[in-house]
Write an enzyme that holds these catalytic residues in place. Structure first.
Site, PDB file in Angstrom:
ATOM      1  N   ARG A  60     -36.677  49.066  92.574  1.00 33.50           N
ATOM      2  CA  ARG A  60     -38.049  48.651  92.851  1.00 33.50           C
ATOM      3  C   ARG A  60     -38.245  47.140  92.705  1.00 33.50           C
ATOM      4  O   ARG A  60     -39.290  46.673  92.275  1.00 33.50           O
ATOM      5  CB  ARG A  60     -39.054  49.397  91.963  1.00 33.50           C
ATOM      6  CG  ARG A  60     -39.057  50.894  92.140  1.00 33.50           C
ATOM      7  CD  ARG A  60     -39.423  51.310  93.562  1.00 33.50           C
ATOM      8  NE  ARG A  60     -39.365  52.744  93.719  1.00 33.50           N
ATOM      9  CZ  ARG A  60     -38.303  53.393  94.204  1.00 33.50           C
ATOM     10  NH1 ARG A  60     -37.230  52.748  94.590  1.00 33.50           N
ATOM     11  NH2 ARG A  60     -38.319  54.701  94.313  1.00 33.50           N
ATOM     12  N   SER A 118     -47.669  55.021  93.331  1.00 30.98           N
ATOM     13  CA  SER A 118     -46.964  55.215  92.063  1.00 30.98           C
ATOM     14  C   SER A 118     -47.212  53.993  91.177  1.00 30.98           C
ATOM     15  O   SER A 118     -46.992  52.864  91.602  1.00 30.98           O
ATOM     16  CB  SER A 118     -45.478  55.402  92.356  1.00 30.98           C
ATOM     17  OG  SER A 118     -44.767  55.630  91.176  1.00 30.98           O
ATOM     18  N   GLU A 162     -45.264  49.292  88.267  1.00 29.30           N
ATOM     19  CA  GLU A 162     -44.661  49.264  89.596  1.00 29.30           C
ATOM     20  C   GLU A 162     -45.624  48.608  90.572  1.00 29.30           C
ATOM     21  O   GLU A 162     -45.226  47.894  91.484  1.00 29.30           O
ATOM     22  CB  GLU A 162     -44.324  50.678  90.069  1.00 29.30           C
ATOM     23  CG  GLU A 162     -43.593  50.714  91.385  1.00 29.30           C
ATOM     24  CD  GLU A 162     -42.995  52.070  91.705  1.00 29.30           C
ATOM     25  OE1 GLU A 162     -42.717  52.304  92.882  1.00 29.30           O
ATOM     26  OE2 GLU A 162     -42.811  52.899  90.795  1.00 29.30           O
TER      27      GLU A 162
END
Length: 187
Positions: A56, A105, A175
């Site tokens: 990520r 998310s 995130e």
């Protein structure tokens, strides 16, 4: 080999910047090169090695704005690909609050753990701050119930992080990329 993108909301630029992934695949596995523009308007062509991908994360300079990419797919039966994409979409609808207002998310999965499980174990499922709420369906999504402010979302996220750290000893990492300055707190 690109069907996993059916489960990722957003755009190519976001997938490149965050090394977007789902269903066991990540952007770094399929991108060949990316094109970006810097703030001076100069075009940059970056091969995948220059993107320095990790989970990520993209290591390209933060001031680059991705505009397009070249991906390497795999030949396949179109009917099977459509079925796989439909399965991914159905799965996502069953397990994520895709019809709610979320930022996607919220926290990265720590090594060897799932953020949603840590959040649930810390008793945060359904937790509310202002008009922001931890999703009852999937604990790694924060929902705007209608009038949540950025501060509501951020304060809820920080409370979740605090409770998870207290419960498990694990510090969750955002995130969601937060931009701007936090509001000044009233004295």
């Amino acid at each position: 080999g690109l069907s996993f993108y059916r489960g990722i909301p957003g755009c190519v630029g976001g997938a490149l910047r965050m090394n977007g992934g789902a269903h066991g695949r990540e952007t770094c596995e399929v991108v060949v090169e990316a094109r970006a523009v810097d703030r001076a308007g100069k075009l940059h062509v970056l091969p995948v090695a220059d993107l320095h991908y990790t989970y990520r994360h993209c290591g390209a300079p933060e001031d680059l704005i991705f505009t397009e990419a070249l991906f390497q797919g795999e030949p396949g039966d179109p009917a099977k690909i459509l079925v796989e994409m439909d399965d991914i979409a159905a799965y996502r609808e069953d397990v994520q609050p895709i019809k709610s207002r979320t930022g996607g998310s919220t926290f990265k999965n720590p090594p060897g753990n799932k953020s949603w499980q840590l959040i649930d174990a810390a008793g945060c499922r359904g937790l509310v701050v202002g008009d922001a709420q931890v999703s009852e369906l999937h604990c790694n999504f924060l929902i705007n119930r209608g009038n949540a402010t950025g501060a509501d979302i951020e304060n809820l996220g920080e409370e979740v992080r605090r409770r998870v750290k207290e419960n498990s000893g694990i510090q969750l990492e955002w995130e969601i990329v937060r931009l701007g300055k936090a509001a000044e707190k009233a004295a």
